[in-house]
Design a protein around this motif. Structure first.
Motif, PDB file in Angstrom:
ATOM      1  N   THR A 159      68.580 -14.238  70.164  1.00 33.99           N
ATOM      2  CA  THR A 159      68.065 -13.644  68.842  1.00 33.99           C
ATOM      3  C   THR A 159      68.227 -14.455  67.657  1.00 33.99           C
ATOM      4  O   THR A 159      67.605 -14.862  66.699  1.00 33.99           O
ATOM      5  CB  THR A 159      68.828 -12.216  68.701  1.00 33.99           C
ATOM      6  OG1 THR A 159      68.441 -11.602  69.593  1.00 33.99           O
ATOM      7  CG2 THR A 159      68.546 -11.621  67.249  1.00 33.99           C
ATOM      8  N   ILE A 160      69.457 -15.297  67.519  1.00 40.57           N
ATOM      9  CA  ILE A 160      69.861 -16.277  66.682  1.00 40.57           C
ATOM     10  C   ILE A 160      68.943 -17.466  66.741  1.00 40.57           C
ATOM     11  O   ILE A 160      68.443 -17.788  65.528  1.00 40.57           O
ATOM     12  CB  ILE A 160      71.229 -16.726  66.811  1.00 40.57           C
ATOM     13  CG1 ILE A 160      72.289 -15.721  66.502  1.00 40.57           C
ATOM     14  CG2 ILE A 160      71.665 -17.883  65.655  1.00 40.57           C
ATOM     15  CD1 ILE A 160      73.677 -15.710  66.799  1.00 40.57           C
ATOM     16  N   LYS A 167      63.438 -20.070  59.367  1.00 37.74           N
ATOM     17  CA  LYS A 167      64.209 -20.654  58.377  1.00 37.74           C
ATOM     18  C   LYS A 167      64.682 -19.903  57.382  1.00 37.74           C
ATOM     19  O   LYS A 167      64.140 -19.918  56.355  1.00 37.74           O
ATOM     20  CB  LYS A 167      62.934 -21.530  57.816  1.00 37.74           C
ATOM     21  CG  LYS A 167      62.564 -22.791  58.926  1.00 37.74           C
ATOM     22  CD  LYS A 167      61.481 -23.496  58.075  1.00 37.74           C
ATOM     23  CE  LYS A 167      60.936 -24.756  59.111  1.00 37.74           C
ATOM     24  NZ  LYS A 167      60.155 -24.261  60.256  1.00 37.74           N
ATOM     25  N   PRO A 168      65.562 -18.944  57.630  1.00 35.31           N
ATOM     26  CA  PRO A 168      66.326 -18.231  56.798  1.00 35.31           C
ATOM     27  C   PRO A 168      67.216 -18.915  55.600  1.00 35.31           C
ATOM     28  O   PRO A 168      67.628 -20.193  55.858  1.00 35.31           O
ATOM     29  CB  PRO A 168      66.954 -17.224  57.572  1.00 35.31           C
ATOM     30  CG  PRO A 168      67.592 -18.144  58.530  1.00 35.31           C
ATOM     31  CD  PRO A 168      66.269 -19.135  58.915  1.00 35.31           C
ATOM     32  N   ASP A 169      67.614 -18.238  54.476  1.00 40.20           N
ATOM     33  CA  ASP A 169      68.428 -18.895  53.618  1.00 40.20           C
ATOM     34  C   ASP A 169      69.822 -19.281  54.623  1.00 40.20           C
ATOM     35  O   ASP A 169      70.032 -18.347  55.461  1.00 40.20           O
ATOM     36  CB  ASP A 169      68.604 -17.787  52.366  1.00 40.20           C
ATOM     37  CG  ASP A 169      67.607 -17.787  51.592  1.00 40.20           C
ATOM     38  OD1 ASP A 169      66.771 -18.662  51.632  1.00 40.20           O
ATOM     39  OD2 ASP A 169      67.594 -16.723  50.853  1.00 40.20           O
ATOM     40  N   HIS A 170      70.675 -19.875  54.216  1.00 45.80           N
ATOM     41  CA  HIS A 170      71.819 -20.162  54.922  1.00 45.80           C
ATOM     42  C   HIS A 170      71.713 -20.387  56.419  1.00 45.80           C
ATOM     43  O   HIS A 170      72.306 -19.917  57.260  1.00 45.80           O
ATOM     44  CB  HIS A 170      72.730 -19.036  54.719  1.00 45.80           C
ATOM     45  CG  HIS A 170      72.827 -18.683  53.384  1.00 45.80           C
ATOM     46  ND1 HIS A 170      73.361 -19.211  52.283  1.00 45.80           N
ATOM     47  CD2 HIS A 170      72.560 -17.491  52.548  1.00 45.80           C
ATOM     48  CE1 HIS A 170      73.547 -18.587  51.256  1.00 45.80           C
ATOM     49  NE2 HIS A 170      72.906 -17.675  51.420  1.00 45.80           N
ATOM     50  N   LYS A 175      73.260 -21.626  62.538  1.00 45.42           N
ATOM     51  CA  LYS A 175      73.384 -22.891  63.355  1.00 45.42           C
ATOM     52  C   LYS A 175      74.664 -22.977  64.038  1.00 45.42           C
ATOM     53  O   LYS A 175      75.100 -23.117  65.186  1.00 45.42           O
ATOM     54  CB  LYS A 175      72.725 -24.001  62.902  1.00 45.42           C
ATOM     55  CG  LYS A 175      71.351 -24.032  62.837  1.00 45.42           C
ATOM     56  CD  LYS A 175      70.706 -25.337  62.124  1.00 45.42           C
ATOM     57  CE  LYS A 175      69.274 -25.587  61.912  1.00 45.42           C
ATOM     58  NZ  LYS A 175      68.990 -26.857  61.265  1.00 45.42           N
ATOM     59  N   LYS A 176      75.646 -22.623  63.017  1.00 43.97           N
ATOM     60  CA  LYS A 176      76.978 -22.726  63.403  1.00 43.97           C
ATOM     61  C   LYS A 176      77.548 -21.602  64.512  1.00 43.97           C
ATOM     62  O   LYS A 176      78.281 -21.704  65.377  1.00 43.97           O
ATOM     63  CB  LYS A 176      78.102 -22.592  62.244  1.00 43.97           C
ATOM     64  CG  LYS A 176      78.203 -23.810  61.498  1.00 43.97           C
ATOM     65  CD  LYS A 176      79.088 -23.673  60.062  1.00 43.97           C
ATOM     66  CE  LYS A 176      78.658 -24.824  59.178  1.00 43.97           C
ATOM     67  NZ  LYS A 176      79.601 -24.676  58.091  1.00 43.97           N
ATOM     68  N   LEU A 177      77.157 -20.667  64.217  1.00 43.88           N
ATOM     69  CA  LEU A 177      77.063 -19.122  65.097  1.00 43.88           C
ATOM     70  C   LEU A 177      76.653 -19.410  66.463  1.00 43.88           C
ATOM     71  O   LEU A 177      77.163 -19.344  67.361  1.00 43.88           O
ATOM     72  CB  LEU A 177      76.497 -17.952  64.289  1.00 43.88           C
ATOM     73  CG  LEU A 177      76.678 -16.804  65.118  1.00 43.88           C
ATOM     74  CD1 LEU A 177      78.286 -16.304  65.589  1.00 43.88           C
ATOM     75  CD2 LEU A 177      76.033 -15.575  64.520  1.00 43.88           C
ATOM     76  N   LEU A 178      75.456 -20.201  66.407  1.00 40.99           N
ATOM     77  CA  LEU A 178      74.774 -20.483  67.604  1.00 40.99           C
ATOM     78  C   LEU A 178      75.730 -21.490  68.609  1.00 40.99           C
ATOM     79  O   LEU A 178      75.923 -21.017  69.776  1.00 40.99           O
ATOM     80  CB  LEU A 178      73.382 -20.680  67.384  1.00 40.99           C
ATOM     81  CG  LEU A 178      72.449 -21.148  68.646  1.00 40.99           C
ATOM     82  CD1 LEU A 178      72.362 -19.943  69.459  1.00 40.99           C
ATOM     83  CD2 LEU A 178      71.179 -21.846  68.462  1.00 40.99           C
ATOM     84  N   GLY A 182      77.698 -20.986  72.300  1.00 40.70           N
ATOM     85  CA  GLY A 182      77.372 -22.266  73.218  1.00 40.70           C
ATOM     86  C   GLY A 182      75.930 -22.431  73.262  1.00 40.70           C
ATOM     87  O   GLY A 182      75.526 -23.091  74.461  1.00 40.70           O
ATOM     88  N   GLY A 183      75.137 -22.125  72.292  1.00 39.47           N
ATOM     89  CA  GLY A 183      73.904 -22.513  72.625  1.00 39.47           C
ATOM     90  C   GLY A 183      73.256 -23.444  71.826  1.00 39.47           C
ATOM     91  O   GLY A 183      72.522 -24.156  71.307  1.00 39.47           O
TER      92      GLY A 183
END
Length: 183
Positions: A159-160, A167-170, A175-178, A182-183
């Motif tokens: 989903t992320i 291309k959302p804001d922030h 990307k950090k959460l992904l 581990g993605g």
């Protein structure tokens, strides 16, 4: 008026007669809808469900029968079957190019069942197709949160990734959460 048993029996007799004279499917469906409506009023959901299924055999694209079956399954907390029925109804709307009805139905259902991941996923997909990027991101964000809360890490990562492609804001936060997943 008020005697549902007698009204139902009258419609059942009409159905038998219509079957004997091989009435047009549309006529049979009209009678069956009346029977199912009475069953719903009497809260005899099993009989109503059976009748709606018979209607779909006669007229596979009967929107009302598909909608009622979907709602009956949601009411019974059978979300898997409700989603299957929803997909059939959405298919009918798509074949008839009724995109607004698809969107309205999904928005309505997400409002009623906000924690249903299948509904959110479908609503996000239709928003993406319509170019409603912010709405799609909002739905995907909520979906991702639900997946994370449920411990569905692989699904949340997917989903992320979908959010990042929009291309959302922030976007860096996503990307950090992904990466953390581990993605």
């Amino acid at each position: 008026m008020g005697n549902f048993d007698q009204a139902r029996e009258t419609y059942v007799l009409a159905e038998r007669l219509a079957t004997r004279i091989t009435a047009a499917p549309e006529r049979m469906v009209k009678i069956k809808h009346a029977i199912a409506d009475i069953d719903l009023l009497r809260t005899d959901f099993r009989k109503a469900q059976k009748t709606y299924e018979e209607i779909i055999v006669l007229l596979p694209d009967d929107e009302r029968a598909h909608r009622q079956l979907m709602e009956l399954h949601y009411r019974q907390k059978n979300n898997v079957e409700a989603t299957r029925r929803l997909d059939k109804l959405l298919g009918i709307y798509a074949r008839n190019k009724q995109i607004n009805r698809i969107t309205q139905l999904l928005e309505e259902l997400v409002g009623q069942e906000p924690n249903d991941t299948a509904l959110r996923s479908r609503l996000a997909a239709i928003y993406r197709q319509l170019g409603r990027t912010k709405d799609a991101i909002s739905q995907l964000d909520a979906l991702g949160e639900m997946q994370l809360d449920a411990g569905q890490l692989a699904e949340a990562a997917n989903t992320i990734r979908q959010i990042i492609t929009l291309k959302p804001d922030h976007v860096e936060d996503y990307k950090k959460l992904l990466q953390q997943l581990g993605g």
